[in-house]
Design a protein around this motif. Sequence first.
Motif, mmCIF file in Angstrom:
data_model
loop_
_atom_site.group_PDB
_atom_site.id
_atom_site.type_symbol
_atom_site.label_atom_id
_atom_site.label_comp_id
_atom_site.label_asym_id
_atom_site.label_seq_id
_atom_site.Cartn_x
_atom_site.Cartn_y
_atom_site.Cartn_z
ATOM 1 N N VAL A 82 8.392 -6.012 15.023
ATOM 2 C CA VAL A 82 7.546 -4.863 14.775
ATOM 3 C C VAL A 82 7.193 -4.267 16.347
ATOM 4 O O VAL A 82 7.045 -3.180 16.477
ATOM 5 C CB VAL A 82 6.270 -5.219 14.165
ATOM 6 N N ALA A 83 6.996 -5.135 17.299
ATOM 7 C CA ALA A 83 6.800 -4.833 18.677
ATOM 8 C C ALA A 83 7.860 -4.000 19.088
ATOM 9 O O ALA A 83 7.647 -2.617 19.798
ATOM 10 C CB ALA A 83 6.275 -5.809 19.540
ATOM 11 N N ALA A 84 9.121 -4.316 19.223
ATOM 12 C CA ALA A 84 10.168 -3.812 19.595
ATOM 13 C C ALA A 84 10.608 -2.357 19.219
ATOM 14 O O ALA A 84 10.786 -1.443 19.629
ATOM 15 C CB ALA A 84 11.620 -4.758 19.673
ATOM 16 N N GLN A 85 10.365 -2.408 17.656
ATOM 17 C CA GLN A 85 10.457 -1.242 17.087
ATOM 18 C C GLN A 85 9.579 -0.226 17.067
ATOM 19 O O GLN A 85 9.914 0.855 17.214
ATOM 20 C CB GLN A 85 10.941 -1.654 15.514
ATOM 21 N N SER A 86 8.201 -0.577 17.246
ATOM 22 C CA SER A 86 7.437 0.421 17.427
ATOM 23 C C SER A 86 7.361 0.945 18.731
ATOM 24 O O SER A 86 7.205 2.335 18.914
ATOM 25 C CB SER A 86 5.950 -0.368 17.312
ATOM 26 N N ASN A 87 7.762 0.363 19.798
ATOM 27 C CA ASN A 87 8.036 0.490 21.131
ATOM 28 C C ASN A 87 9.072 1.901 21.121
ATOM 29 O O ASN A 87 9.005 3.041 21.890
ATOM 30 C CB ASN A 87 8.213 -0.332 22.187
ATOM 31 N N ALA A 88 10.301 1.566 20.374
ATOM 32 C CA ALA A 88 11.394 2.214 20.595
ATOM 33 C C ALA A 88 11.284 3.547 19.613
ATOM 34 O O ALA A 88 11.804 4.522 20.052
ATOM 35 C CB ALA A 88 12.572 1.669 19.640
ATOM 36 N N LEU A 89 10.395 3.468 18.449
ATOM 37 C CA LEU A 89 9.693 4.681 17.968
ATOM 38 C C LEU A 89 9.315 5.746 18.710
ATOM 39 O O LEU A 89 9.589 6.582 18.636
ATOM 40 C CB LEU A 89 9.169 4.147 16.662
ATOM 41 N N MET A 127 17.541 7.993 13.275
ATOM 42 C CA MET A 127 16.818 6.569 13.811
ATOM 43 C C MET A 127 15.528 6.854 13.784
ATOM 44 O O MET A 127 14.746 5.594 13.561
ATOM 45 C CB MET A 127 17.399 6.688 15.259
ATOM 46 N N ILE A 128 14.780 7.820 13.993
ATOM 47 C CA ILE A 128 13.318 7.872 13.956
ATOM 48 C C ILE A 128 12.816 7.598 12.528
ATOM 49 O O ILE A 128 12.020 6.714 12.019
ATOM 50 C CB ILE A 128 12.833 9.271 14.154
ATOM 51 N N ASP A 129 13.510 8.197 11.248
ATOM 52 C CA ASP A 129 13.413 7.805 10.070
ATOM 53 C C ASP A 129 13.296 6.479 9.558
ATOM 54 O O ASP A 129 12.867 5.730 8.937
ATOM 55 C CB ASP A 129 14.032 8.793 9.059
ATOM 56 N N THR A 130 14.699 5.625 10.013
ATOM 57 C CA THR A 130 15.156 4.399 9.990
ATOM 58 C C THR A 130 14.164 3.517 10.516
ATOM 59 O O THR A 130 13.537 2.508 9.852
ATOM 60 C CB THR A 130 16.468 3.990 10.417
ATOM 61 N N LEU A 131 13.667 3.536 11.701
ATOM 62 C CA LEU A 131 12.514 2.928 12.245
ATOM 63 C C LEU A 131 11.257 3.073 11.692
ATOM 64 O O LEU A 131 10.565 2.028 11.378
ATOM 65 C CB LEU A 131 12.303 3.153 13.880
ATOM 66 N N THR A 132 10.944 4.002 11.276
ATOM 67 C CA THR A 132 9.562 4.519 10.629
ATOM 68 C C THR A 132 9.740 3.610 9.257
ATOM 69 O O THR A 132 8.613 2.843 8.840
ATOM 70 C CB THR A 132 9.602 6.063 10.167
ATOM 71 N N LEU A 158 7.848 -3.510 7.321
ATOM 72 C CA LEU A 158 7.552 -4.952 7.949
ATOM 73 C C LEU A 158 5.999 -5.244 7.976
ATOM 74 O O LEU A 158 5.510 -6.082 8.005
ATOM 75 C CB LEU A 158 7.854 -5.064 9.499
ATOM 76 N N LEU A 159 5.138 -4.065 8.193
ATOM 77 C CA LEU A 159 3.622 -4.190 8.317
ATOM 78 C C LEU A 159 3.127 -4.808 7.141
ATOM 79 O O LEU A 159 2.154 -5.295 6.838
ATOM 80 C CB LEU A 159 3.032 -2.715 8.452
ATOM 81 N N LYS A 160 3.688 -4.719 5.957
ATOM 82 C CA LYS A 160 3.314 -5.157 4.719
ATOM 83 C C LYS A 160 3.283 -6.605 4.733
ATOM 84 O O LYS A 160 2.408 -7.034 3.662
ATOM 85 C CB LYS A 160 4.142 -4.644 3.466
ATOM 86 N N PHE A 161 3.896 -7.254 5.504
ATOM 87 C CA PHE A 161 3.859 -8.780 5.562
ATOM 88 C C PHE A 161 2.675 -9.380 6.461
ATOM 89 O O PHE A 161 2.594 -10.384 6.524
ATOM 90 C CB PHE A 161 5.208 -9.373 6.156
ATOM 91 N N TYR A 162 2.237 -8.465 7.214
ATOM 92 C CA TYR A 162 0.984 -9.037 8.195
ATOM 93 C C TYR A 162 -0.182 -9.516 7.663
ATOM 94 O O TYR A 162 -0.659 -10.543 8.162
ATOM 95 C CB TYR A 162 0.758 -7.719 9.338
ATOM 96 N N PRO A 163 -0.599 -9.021 6.488
ATOM 97 C CA PRO A 163 -1.639 -10.006 5.616
ATOM 98 C C PRO A 163 -1.164 -11.265 5.472
ATOM 99 O O PRO A 163 -2.080 -12.040 5.138
ATOM 100 C CB PRO A 163 -1.809 -9.038 4.537
ATOM 101 N N LEU A 164 0.378 -11.528 5.198
ATOM 102 C CA LEU A 164 0.698 -12.777 4.834
ATOM 103 C C LEU A 164 0.651 -13.804 6.024
ATOM 104 O O LEU A 164 1.044 -14.995 5.964
ATOM 105 C CB LEU A 164 1.980 -12.953 4.069
ATOM 106 N N LEU A 207 3.796 5.160 14.443
ATOM 107 C CA LEU A 207 4.014 6.029 13.055
ATOM 108 C C LEU A 207 3.277 7.292 12.877
ATOM 109 O O LEU A 207 3.889 8.390 12.319
ATOM 110 C CB LEU A 207 3.415 4.859 11.829
ATOM 111 N N SER A 208 2.320 7.296 13.683
ATOM 112 C CA SER A 208 1.280 8.456 13.430
ATOM 113 C C SER A 208 1.731 9.515 14.626
ATOM 114 O O SER A 208 1.262 10.761 14.509
ATOM 115 C CB SER A 208 -0.228 8.350 13.455
ATOM 116 N N GLN A 209 2.419 9.175 15.625
ATOM 117 C CA GLN A 209 2.991 10.105 16.887
ATOM 118 C C GLN A 209 3.686 11.242 16.266
ATOM 119 O O GLN A 209 4.529 10.966 15.531
ATOM 120 C CB GLN A 209 3.600 9.358 18.048
ATOM 121 N N GLN A 210 3.278 12.405 16.631
ATOM 122 C CA GLN A 210 4.054 13.534 16.362
ATOM 123 C C GLN A 210 5.258 13.615 17.016
ATOM 124 O O GLN A 210 5.508 13.134 18.277
ATOM 125 C CB GLN A 210 3.089 14.713 16.452
#
Length: 166
Positions: free
Chosen positions: A20-27, A49-54, A60-66, A162-165
């Motif tokens: 998540v950290a690497a893909q967020s920075n890349a996005l 690539m933007i769509d794929t990383l998004t 992946l964020l759905k797993f953070y509550p676990l 994710l929210s970055q335009q």
Amino acid sequence: MKPTHSHLAWHETLELHELVAAQSNALMKLKKAYPKVKDPILKTIYKQMIDTLTQNIIELLKFYPLAPKTERDDEEEEQRDNISATAAGDLLGLAKSSINNYATALTETATPSLRKVFKKHLNGAIDNHAKIFNYLYERNLYPAYDFNQLLQNDVNVANKALSQQF
């Protein structure tokens, strides 16, 4: 035997963190560069690539509550310097990639003089990793020993990406 735990294992949570950290920075980088790309074919690839990383990050964020929970130290969080954190995170990723690449190259090397150079470069990459990690840690930009904060930082950066335009 299937696992019966209601939470992720520690080791898989750490892998989740790294992804998540690497893909967020890349996005964030791709979104920043996207408007500057002029070639239509390359622009299409960037958008894919933007769509794929998004999509990856959302899934992946759905797993953070676990993620496993730890005792929380309620110290006041210092103000996060996002520009320095992003730049230093890039350097940390580069150092990690260099370490992995040189370690792999060493296992494929038969020529002693080349092996010696690869070892020298590997040690340099390890030293650089330590320097950049210490920079991040000392400035509370990478709370490596606070598991809850580490994961919360991931969520914050991912949501920002994710929210970055673009």
